[in-house]
Design a protein around this motif. Structure first.
Motif, PDB file in Angstrom:
ATOM      1  N   PRO A   1      27.693  54.740  35.476  1.00 17.84           N
ATOM      2  CA  PRO A   1      28.981  54.505  36.382  1.00 17.84           C
ATOM      3  C   PRO A   1      28.947  53.220  36.797  1.00 17.84           C
ATOM      4  O   PRO A   1      27.477  52.605  36.989  1.00 17.84           O
ATOM      5  N   PRO A   2      30.041  52.183  37.058  1.00 16.86           N
ATOM      6  CA  PRO A   2      29.734  50.955  37.297  1.00 16.86           C
ATOM      7  C   PRO A   2      29.076  50.864  38.604  1.00 16.86           C
ATOM      8  O   PRO A   2      29.198  51.422  39.581  1.00 16.86           O
ATOM      9  N   ALA A   3      28.290  49.824  38.566  1.00 15.80           N
ATOM     10  CA  ALA A   3      27.494  49.277  39.910  1.00 15.80           C
ATOM     11  C   ALA A   3      28.218  48.365  40.631  1.00 15.80           C
ATOM     12  O   ALA A   3      27.683  47.556  41.438  1.00 15.80           O
ATOM     13  N   TYR A   4      29.628  48.141  40.604  1.00  9.73           N
ATOM     14  CA  TYR A   4      30.422  47.382  41.334  1.00  9.73           C
ATOM     15  C   TYR A   4      31.760  48.157  41.877  1.00  9.73           C
ATOM     16  O   TYR A   4      32.181  49.072  41.466  1.00  9.73           O
ATOM     17  N   ARG A   5      32.559  47.312  42.460  1.00 11.75           N
ATOM     18  CA  ARG A   5      33.729  47.733  43.162  1.00 11.75           C
ATOM     19  C   ARG A   5      34.792  46.635  42.690  1.00 11.75           C
ATOM     20  O   ARG A   5      34.434  45.504  42.942  1.00 11.75           O
ATOM     21  N   PRO A   6      36.094  47.140  42.271  1.00 15.64           N
ATOM     22  CA  PRO A   6      37.041  46.230  42.200  1.00 15.64           C
ATOM     23  C   PRO A   6      37.321  45.295  43.446  1.00 15.64           C
ATOM     24  O   PRO A   6      37.296  45.967  44.561  1.00 15.64           O
ATOM     25  N   ALA A   7      37.786  43.919  43.340  1.00 21.22           N
ATOM     26  CA  ALA A   7      38.250  42.941  44.450  1.00 21.22           C
ATOM     27  C   ALA A   7      39.278  42.466  44.152  1.00 21.22           C
ATOM     28  O   ALA A   7      39.848  42.439  42.873  1.00 21.22           O
ATOM     29  N   ARG A   8      39.740  41.513  45.151  1.00 19.67           N
ATOM     30  CA  ARG A   8      41.169  40.942  44.928  1.00 19.67           C
ATOM     31  C   ARG A   8      40.995  39.905  43.973  1.00 19.67           C
ATOM     32  O   ARG A   8      39.953  39.149  43.969  1.00 19.67           O
ATOM     33  N   ALA A   9      41.907  39.938  42.914  1.00 22.80           N
ATOM     34  CA  ALA A   9      41.851  38.628  41.933  1.00 22.80           C
ATOM     35  C   ALA A   9      42.076  37.372  42.725  1.00 22.80           C
ATOM     36  O   ALA A   9      42.319  37.082  43.843  1.00 22.80           O
ATOM     37  N   ALA A  10      41.449  36.361  42.108  1.00 21.70           N
ATOM     38  CA  ALA A  10      41.580  34.927  42.552  1.00 21.70           C
ATOM     39  C   ALA A  10      41.836  34.108  41.418  1.00 21.70           C
ATOM     40  O   ALA A  10      41.385  34.344  40.446  1.00 21.70           O
ATOM     41  N   ASN A  11      42.753  33.087  41.497  1.00 19.80           N
ATOM     42  CA  ASN A  11      43.025  32.144  40.376  1.00 19.80           C
ATOM     43  C   ASN A  11      43.428  32.808  39.137  1.00 19.80           C
ATOM     44  O   ASN A  11      43.319  32.296  38.019  1.00 19.80           O
ATOM     45  N   GLY A  12      44.151  33.821  39.641  1.00 21.59           N
ATOM     46  CA  GLY A  12      44.865  34.852  38.240  1.00 21.59           C
ATOM     47  C   GLY A  12      43.556  35.328  37.599  1.00 21.59           C
ATOM     48  O   GLY A  12      44.067  36.028  36.386  1.00 21.59           O
ATOM     49  N   LEU A  13      42.398  35.527  37.964  1.00 16.62           N
ATOM     50  CA  LEU A  13      41.688  36.354  37.214  1.00 16.62           C
ATOM     51  C   LEU A  13      40.911  37.234  38.057  1.00 16.62           C
ATOM     52  O   LEU A  13      40.716  37.350  39.335  1.00 16.62           O
ATOM     53  N   PRO A  14      40.574  38.365  37.409  1.00  6.83           N
ATOM     54  CA  PRO A  14      40.123  39.659  38.005  1.00  6.83           C
ATOM     55  C   PRO A  14      38.620  39.449  38.426  1.00  6.83           C
ATOM     56  O   PRO A  14      37.642  38.547  38.090  1.00  6.83           O
ATOM     57  N   ARG A  15      38.297  40.021  39.886  1.00  9.28           N
ATOM     58  CA  ARG A  15      37.138  40.059  40.326  1.00  9.28           C
ATOM     59  C   ARG A  15      36.721  41.239  40.910  1.00  9.28           C
ATOM     60  O   ARG A  15      37.349  42.314  41.012  1.00  9.28           O
ATOM     61  N   ILE A  16      35.169  41.380  41.312  1.00 11.50           N
ATOM     62  CA  ILE A  16      34.760  42.472  41.497  1.00 11.50           C
ATOM     63  C   ILE A  16      33.713  42.055  42.697  1.00 11.50           C
ATOM     64  O   ILE A  16      33.069  41.007  42.748  1.00 11.50           O
ATOM     65  N   GLU A  17      33.270  43.249  43.385  1.00  8.21           N
ATOM     66  CA  GLU A  17      32.222  42.781  44.233  1.00  8.21           C
ATOM     67  C   GLU A  17      30.778  43.504  44.028  1.00  8.21           C
ATOM     68  O   GLU A  17      30.935  44.795  43.216  1.00  8.21           O
ATOM     69  N   LEU A  18      29.706  42.679  43.601  1.00 13.33           N
ATOM     70  CA  LEU A  18      28.493  43.142  42.957  1.00 13.33           C
ATOM     71  C   LEU A  18      27.911  43.887  44.022  1.00 13.33           C
ATOM     72  O   LEU A  18      28.040  44.024  45.321  1.00 13.33           O
ATOM     73  N   PRO A  19      26.856  44.880  43.642  1.00 10.26           N
ATOM     74  CA  PRO A  19      26.012  45.547  44.525  1.00 10.26           C
ATOM     75  C   PRO A  19      25.481  44.922  45.764  1.00 10.26           C
ATOM     76  O   PRO A  19      25.081  45.200  46.847  1.00 10.26           O
ATOM     77  N   SER A  20      25.118  43.366  45.309  1.00 10.80           N
ATOM     78  CA  SER A  20      24.473  42.939  46.267  1.00 10.80           C
ATOM     79  C   SER A  20      25.512  42.244  47.459  1.00 10.80           C
ATOM     80  O   SER A  20      25.390  41.679  48.468  1.00 10.80           O
ATOM     81  N   GLY A  21      26.690  42.443  47.131  1.00 10.42           N
ATOM     82  CA  GLY A  21      27.799  42.071  48.280  1.00 10.42           C
ATOM     83  C   GLY A  21      28.521  40.968  47.673  1.00 10.42           C
ATOM     84  O   GLY A  21      29.640  40.369  48.218  1.00 10.42           O
ATOM     85  N   HIS A  22      28.082  40.092  46.915  1.00  8.86           N
ATOM     86  CA  HIS A  22      28.617  38.912  46.352  1.00  8.86           C
ATOM     87  C   HIS A  22      29.722  39.234  45.285  1.00  8.86           C
ATOM     88  O   HIS A  22      30.001  40.256  44.672  1.00  8.86           O
ATOM     89  N   LEU A  23      30.782  38.316  45.450  1.00  9.81           N
ATOM     90  CA  LEU A  23      31.962  38.412  44.689  1.00  9.81           C
ATOM     91  C   LEU A  23      31.626  37.873  43.467  1.00  9.81           C
ATOM     92  O   LEU A  23      31.214  36.576  43.330  1.00  9.81           O
ATOM     93  N   ALA A  24      32.192  38.256  42.433  1.00 10.60           N
ATOM     94  CA  ALA A  24      32.179  37.652  41.049  1.00 10.60           C
ATOM     95  C   ALA A  24      33.336  37.929  40.000  1.00 10.60           C
ATOM     96  O   ALA A  24      33.973  38.912  40.403  1.00 10.60           O
ATOM     97  N   TYR A  25      33.569  36.919  39.073  1.00  8.93           N
ATOM     98  CA  TYR A  25      34.718  37.380  38.308  1.00  8.93           C
ATOM     99  C   TYR A  25      34.234  38.203  37.325  1.00  8.93           C
ATOM    100  O   TYR A  25      33.138  38.268  36.818  1.00  8.93           O
ATOM    101  N   HIS A  26      35.221  39.186  36.893  1.00  8.39           N
ATOM    102  CA  HIS A  26      34.816  40.191  35.909  1.00  8.39           C
ATOM    103  C   HIS A  26      35.983  40.013  34.576  1.00  8.39           C
ATOM    104  O   HIS A  26      37.191  40.375  34.626  1.00  8.39           O
ATOM    105  N   LEU A  27      35.337  39.454  33.777  1.00  9.29           N
ATOM    106  CA  LEU A  27      36.221  38.944  32.689  1.00  9.29           C
ATOM    107  C   LEU A  27      35.965  39.698  31.510  1.00  9.29           C
ATOM    108  O   LEU A  27      34.876  39.774  30.989  1.00  9.29           O
ATOM    109  N   THR A  28      37.149  40.214  31.008  1.00 12.68           N
ATOM    110  CA  THR A  28      36.948  41.274  29.640  1.00 12.68           C
ATOM    111  C   THR A  28      37.901  40.670  28.583  1.00 12.68           C
ATOM    112  O   THR A  28      37.945  41.285  27.655  1.00 12.68           O
ATOM    113  N   ARG A  29      38.658  39.684  28.868  1.00 16.88           N
ATOM    114  CA  ARG A  29      39.554  39.096  27.910  1.00 16.88           C
ATOM    115  C   ARG A  29      39.149  37.555  27.453  1.00 16.88           C
ATOM    116  O   ARG A  29      38.709  37.066  28.236  1.00 16.88           O
TER     117      ARG A  29
END
Length: 172
Positions: free
Chosen positions: A19-47
């Motif tokens: 299972p993923p170790a992250y949660r979806p987060a609000r997109a920024a700059n038109g790019l999808p983001r996730i919240e990492l287990p550490s609480g940091h936000l990161a871009y989640h790029l699959t394209r």
């Protein structure tokens, strides 16, 4: 060298993907983001287009992802010398050095070496008893062999180069 390609199918194995170790987060700059287990936000790029957009943006820095306590999925920091860990302007300077070798034409030039290395290692694996270690006998050897071809390192020196490629000190 064997001419048949073994067929491997893993789609029937239940719960193969963790299972993923992250949660979806609000997109920024038109790019999808996730919240990492550490609480940091990161871009989640699959394209491809999104990865290219971010990698070409000089504002996108990598260094915080490689600091103790920084945003990362990895349990440790990776060597700062790795090309992917470099920020502007070092990333661009180093990328120019290897761009030709990793272009579609450059990778196509390695096709025969990759196929030969793969067949040699699979043949060695087939000669082993059941339960042989696929990683140790096949998967761990192919990247170092291909790197030697790419970097012009004699295959006889692969044993010396291989440990360096594991630590990030080789092939940089």
């Amino acid at each position: 060298m064997s001419t048949t390609t073994p067929t491997v199918c893993v789609t029937h194995i239940p719960h193969l993907d963790a299972p993923p170790a992250y949660r979806p987060a609000r997109a920024a700059n038109g790019l999808p983001r996730i919240e990492l287990p550490s609480g940091h936000l990161a871009y989640h790029l699959t394209r491809y287009e999104h990865v290219q957009q971010l990698l070409l943006d000089d504002r996108a820095i990598r260094s915080p992802c490689n600091e103790e306590g920084g945003a990362s999925f990895l349990p440790t920091v990776t060597p700062a010398q790795m090309l992917f860990n470099k920020d502007v302007p070092d990333h661009g300077r180093l990328r120019k050095v290897i761009a030709r070798d990793f272009s579609p034409a450059g990778v196509a030039r390695l096709r025969e070496q990759v196929l030969q290395a793969t067949h040699e290692r699979l043949d060695a694996f087939e000669r082993q008893a059941p339960g042989a270690d696929l990683f140790a006998l096949v998967l761990d050897h192919i990247p170092a062999t291909v790197d030697c071809h790419l970097l012009g390192i004699p295959l006889a020196d692969r044993g010396e180069y291989r440990p360096l490629s594991h630590t990030g000190a080789g092939g940089q």
